[in-house]
Design a protein around this motif. Structure first.
Motif, PDB file in Angstrom:
ATOM      1  N   ALA A 157      -0.612   6.549 -28.612  1.00  0.00           N
ATOM      2  CA  ALA A 157      -0.292   5.509 -27.499  1.00  0.00           C
ATOM      3  C   ALA A 157      -0.852   5.721 -26.165  1.00  0.00           C
ATOM      4  O   ALA A 157      -1.485   4.860 -25.558  1.00  0.00           O
ATOM      5  N   LEU A 158      -1.077   7.032 -25.711  1.00  0.00           N
ATOM      6  CA  LEU A 158      -1.746   6.991 -24.380  1.00  0.00           C
ATOM      7  C   LEU A 158      -3.193   6.777 -24.651  1.00  0.00           C
ATOM      8  O   LEU A 158      -3.785   6.238 -23.681  1.00  0.00           O
ATOM      9  N   LEU A 159      -3.903   6.981 -25.705  1.00  0.00           N
ATOM     10  CA  LEU A 159      -5.123   6.898 -25.979  1.00  0.00           C
ATOM     11  C   LEU A 159      -5.448   5.091 -26.072  1.00  0.00           C
ATOM     12  O   LEU A 159      -6.320   4.629 -25.506  1.00  0.00           O
ATOM     13  N   VAL A 160      -4.524   4.611 -26.695  1.00  0.00           N
ATOM     14  CA  VAL A 160      -4.676   3.220 -26.724  1.00  0.00           C
ATOM     15  C   VAL A 160      -4.554   2.569 -25.337  1.00  0.00           C
ATOM     16  O   VAL A 160      -5.125   1.773 -24.886  1.00  0.00           O
ATOM     17  N   ALA A 161      -3.559   3.136 -24.567  1.00  0.00           N
ATOM     18  CA  ALA A 161      -3.510   2.651 -23.160  1.00  0.00           C
ATOM     19  C   ALA A 161      -4.849   2.863 -22.296  1.00  0.00           C
ATOM     20  O   ALA A 161      -5.026   2.125 -21.200  1.00  0.00           O
ATOM     21  N   LEU A 162      -5.304   3.805 -22.595  1.00  0.00           N
ATOM     22  CA  LEU A 162      -6.494   4.218 -21.750  1.00  0.00           C
ATOM     23  C   LEU A 162      -7.704   2.737 -21.919  1.00  0.00           C
ATOM     24  O   LEU A 162      -8.385   2.669 -20.812  1.00  0.00           O
ATOM     25  N   ASP A 163      -7.643   2.155 -22.828  1.00  0.00           N
ATOM     26  CA  ASP A 163      -8.673   1.167 -23.175  1.00  0.00           C
ATOM     27  C   ASP A 163      -8.248  -0.117 -22.386  1.00  0.00           C
ATOM     28  O   ASP A 163      -9.230  -0.871 -22.103  1.00  0.00           O
ATOM     29  N   VAL A 164      -7.009  -0.245 -21.889  1.00  0.00           N
ATOM     30  CA  VAL A 164      -6.504  -1.370 -21.178  1.00  0.00           C
ATOM     31  C   VAL A 164      -7.309  -1.578 -19.943  1.00  0.00           C
ATOM     32  O   VAL A 164      -7.614  -2.697 -19.770  1.00  0.00           O
ATOM     33  N   PRO A 165      -7.225  -0.675 -19.164  1.00  0.00           N
ATOM     34  CA  PRO A 165      -8.062  -0.805 -17.816  1.00  0.00           C
ATOM     35  C   PRO A 165      -9.551  -1.269 -18.235  1.00  0.00           C
ATOM     36  O   PRO A 165     -10.158  -1.988 -17.363  1.00  0.00           O
ATOM     37  N   ILE A 166     -10.062  -0.784 -19.371  1.00  0.00           N
ATOM     38  CA  ILE A 166     -11.381  -0.921 -19.537  1.00  0.00           C
ATOM     39  C   ILE A 166     -11.696  -2.471 -19.836  1.00  0.00           C
ATOM     40  O   ILE A 166     -12.560  -3.077 -19.279  1.00  0.00           O
ATOM     41  N   VAL A 167     -10.730  -2.857 -20.594  1.00  0.00           N
ATOM     42  CA  VAL A 167     -10.806  -4.276 -20.920  1.00  0.00           C
ATOM     43  C   VAL A 167     -10.564  -5.249 -19.738  1.00  0.00           C
ATOM     44  O   VAL A 167     -11.204  -6.221 -19.472  1.00  0.00           O
ATOM     45  N   HIS A 168      -9.677  -4.665 -18.740  1.00  0.00           N
ATOM     46  CA  HIS A 168      -9.304  -5.792 -17.568  1.00  0.00           C
ATOM     47  C   HIS A 168     -10.566  -5.585 -16.784  1.00  0.00           C
ATOM     48  O   HIS A 168     -10.845  -6.570 -16.335  1.00  0.00           O
ATOM     49  N   PHE A 169     -11.223  -4.517 -16.550  1.00  0.00           N
ATOM     50  CA  PHE A 169     -12.425  -4.420 -15.443  1.00  0.00           C
ATOM     51  C   PHE A 169     -13.512  -4.593 -15.791  1.00  0.00           C
ATOM     52  O   PHE A 169     -14.740  -4.503 -15.446  1.00  0.00           O
ATOM     53  N   SER A 170     -13.836  -4.905 -17.424  1.00  0.00           N
ATOM     54  CA  SER A 170     -15.087  -4.846 -18.062  1.00  0.00           C
ATOM     55  C   SER A 170     -16.024  -5.993 -17.327  1.00  0.00           C
ATOM     56  O   SER A 170     -17.252  -5.830 -17.327  1.00  0.00           O
ATOM     57  N   VAL A 171     -15.276  -7.208 -17.086  1.00  0.00           N
ATOM     58  CA  VAL A 171     -16.391  -8.283 -16.528  1.00  0.00           C
ATOM     59  C   VAL A 171     -16.606  -7.806 -15.018  1.00  0.00           C
ATOM     60  O   VAL A 171     -17.610  -8.587 -14.543  1.00  0.00           O
ATOM     61  N   GLN A 172     -16.152  -6.835 -14.330  1.00  0.00           N
ATOM     62  CA  GLN A 172     -16.513  -6.489 -13.109  1.00  0.00           C
ATOM     63  C   GLN A 172     -17.648  -5.363 -12.999  1.00  0.00           C
ATOM     64  O   GLN A 172     -18.367  -5.142 -12.229  1.00  0.00           O
ATOM     65  N   TRP A 173     -17.050  -4.331 -14.096  1.00  0.00           N
ATOM     66  CA  TRP A 173     -18.006  -3.148 -14.233  1.00  0.00           C
ATOM     67  C   TRP A 173     -19.404  -3.688 -14.861  1.00  0.00           C
ATOM     68  O   TRP A 173     -20.388  -2.864 -14.569  1.00  0.00           O
ATOM     69  N   TRP A 174     -19.577  -4.640 -15.666  1.00  0.00           N
ATOM     70  CA  TRP A 174     -20.782  -4.917 -16.507  1.00  0.00           C
ATOM     71  C   TRP A 174     -20.939  -6.311 -16.484  1.00  0.00           C
ATOM     72  O   TRP A 174     -20.079  -7.298 -16.103  1.00  0.00           O
ATOM     73  N   GLN A 175     -22.296  -6.685 -16.709  1.00  0.00           N
ATOM     74  CA  GLN A 175     -22.721  -8.031 -16.381  1.00  0.00           C
ATOM     75  C   GLN A 175     -22.389  -8.584 -17.934  1.00  0.00           C
ATOM     76  O   GLN A 175     -22.839  -8.179 -19.186  1.00  0.00           O
ATOM     77  N   THR A 176     -21.503  -9.459 -17.959  1.00  0.00           N
ATOM     78  CA  THR A 176     -20.932 -10.171 -19.375  1.00  0.00           C
ATOM     79  C   THR A 176     -20.977 -11.528 -19.483  1.00  0.00           C
ATOM     80  O   THR A 176     -21.231 -12.152 -18.473  1.00  0.00           O
ATOM     81  N   LEU A 177     -21.160 -11.776 -21.008  1.00  0.00           N
ATOM     82  CA  LEU A 177     -21.026 -13.403 -21.048  1.00  0.00           C
ATOM     83  C   LEU A 177     -19.395 -13.931 -20.741  1.00  0.00           C
ATOM     84  O   LEU A 177     -19.554 -15.189 -20.196  1.00  0.00           O
ATOM     85  N   HIS A 178     -18.678 -13.142 -20.824  1.00  0.00           N
ATOM     86  CA  HIS A 178     -17.266 -13.686 -20.441  1.00  0.00           C
ATOM     87  C   HIS A 178     -17.219 -13.903 -19.176  1.00  0.00           C
ATOM     88  O   HIS A 178     -17.550 -13.129 -18.302  1.00  0.00           O
TER      89      HIS A 178
END
Length: 263
Positions: A157-178
């Motif tokens: 579950a800790l590994l699952v939780a690590l992906d949550v901030p990646i999803v949250h900040f993905s639109v700021q860290w990378w150029q995205t369509l979203h």
């Protein structure tokens, strides 16, 4: 005779479920017939009254409860199967909302982007979150001692939780369509107003109530499954013990019986 213990349903759980359904009904009514079309997206924006709330539940509510439950189980002073079951229930409900996030996002993306799916950073990280949650659920079904299973799943579950901030900040860290925040931008500036803002708020409340209801129901199922598993093990051990006692008794009787031969 084997009896299975039951877990009574609290009244508040029924109330939460009813409130969630009622709020959802009002959200649909406001979103389809009361709020005006968006100036840019037109009627397509009506889908956003449910997509961001679903994503919020999948990321923050489900992810937060799973993370907290897992940490509290791993901490020796608070170790209890209550936290393990709560985390498991949250991950399973979160997987449902993650899948709904991908589905509703694809439905919105088809007319907005021209494709059902793009390997966009936000979409890809959300799909990864769903896969991690499914992996957690698969790991939970691997036969093991309850304490060993709980410890393994807490780490997963800790590994699952690590992906949550990646999803949250993905639109700021990378150029995205979203797009960035639909309701609030990173500076917490509100993008919607009037009836649209109230509909968004009601949508968040609706799905939050539904999450609480599903979480509580799934937790009750976890308790019942553990209870049934313990009872089945007790019955199986009792049957094996009875069979062993019968075999020992039969062997003892055969050993003590006279052979009937002449001296």
């Amino acid at each position: 005779m084997n009896t299975i213990a039951t877990v009574s349903r609290p009244r508040w759980l029924t109330i939460v479920g009813i409130l969630g359904i009622v709020c959802m009904g009002f959200t649909v009514w406001l979103g389809l017939w009361v709020t005006p079309p968006d100036q840019v997206q037109g009627n397509l924006a009506r889908l956003l009254y449910i997509h961001p709330p679903i994503a919020t539940v999948a990321l923050y509510w489900a992810g937060g409860v799973a993370l907290a439950g897992s940490l509290l189980y791993l901490w020796p002073r608070t170790r209890s199967f209550f936290w393990d079951r709560l985390a498991a229930a949250s991950v399973e409900v979160g997987a449902v909302f993650s899948a709904l996030t991908c589905v509703t996002g694809s439905i919105w993306g088809r007319p907005a982007w021209g494709v059902w799916w793009a390997w966009d950073a936000r979409l890809t990280s959300t799909a990864l979150l769903l896969l991690l949650e499914l992996g957690y659920l698969a790991l939970r079904r691997v036969p093991a001692d309850p304490a060993v299973r709980a410890r393994r799943c807490a780490v997963a579950a800790l590994l699952v939780a690590l992906d949550v901030p990646i999803v949250h900040f993905s639109v700021q860290w990378w150029q995205t369509l979203h797009q960035t925040g639909t309701v609030l931008d990173p500076g917490f500036h509100l993008h919607v107003h009037g009836s649209m803002a109230w509909t968004f708020l009601l949508g968040f409340i609706s799905f939050s109530l539904i999450f609480v209801w599903l979480l509580a129901v799934r937790y009750r199922i976890e308790v019942l499954q553990d209870t049934v598993g313990r009872q089945e093990m007790e019955v199986s051990l009792a049957e094996r013990w009875s069979e062993g006692s019968e075999l020992i008794g039969a062997a003892s009787s055969a050993h003590q019986a006279p052979d009937g031969g002449a001296p």
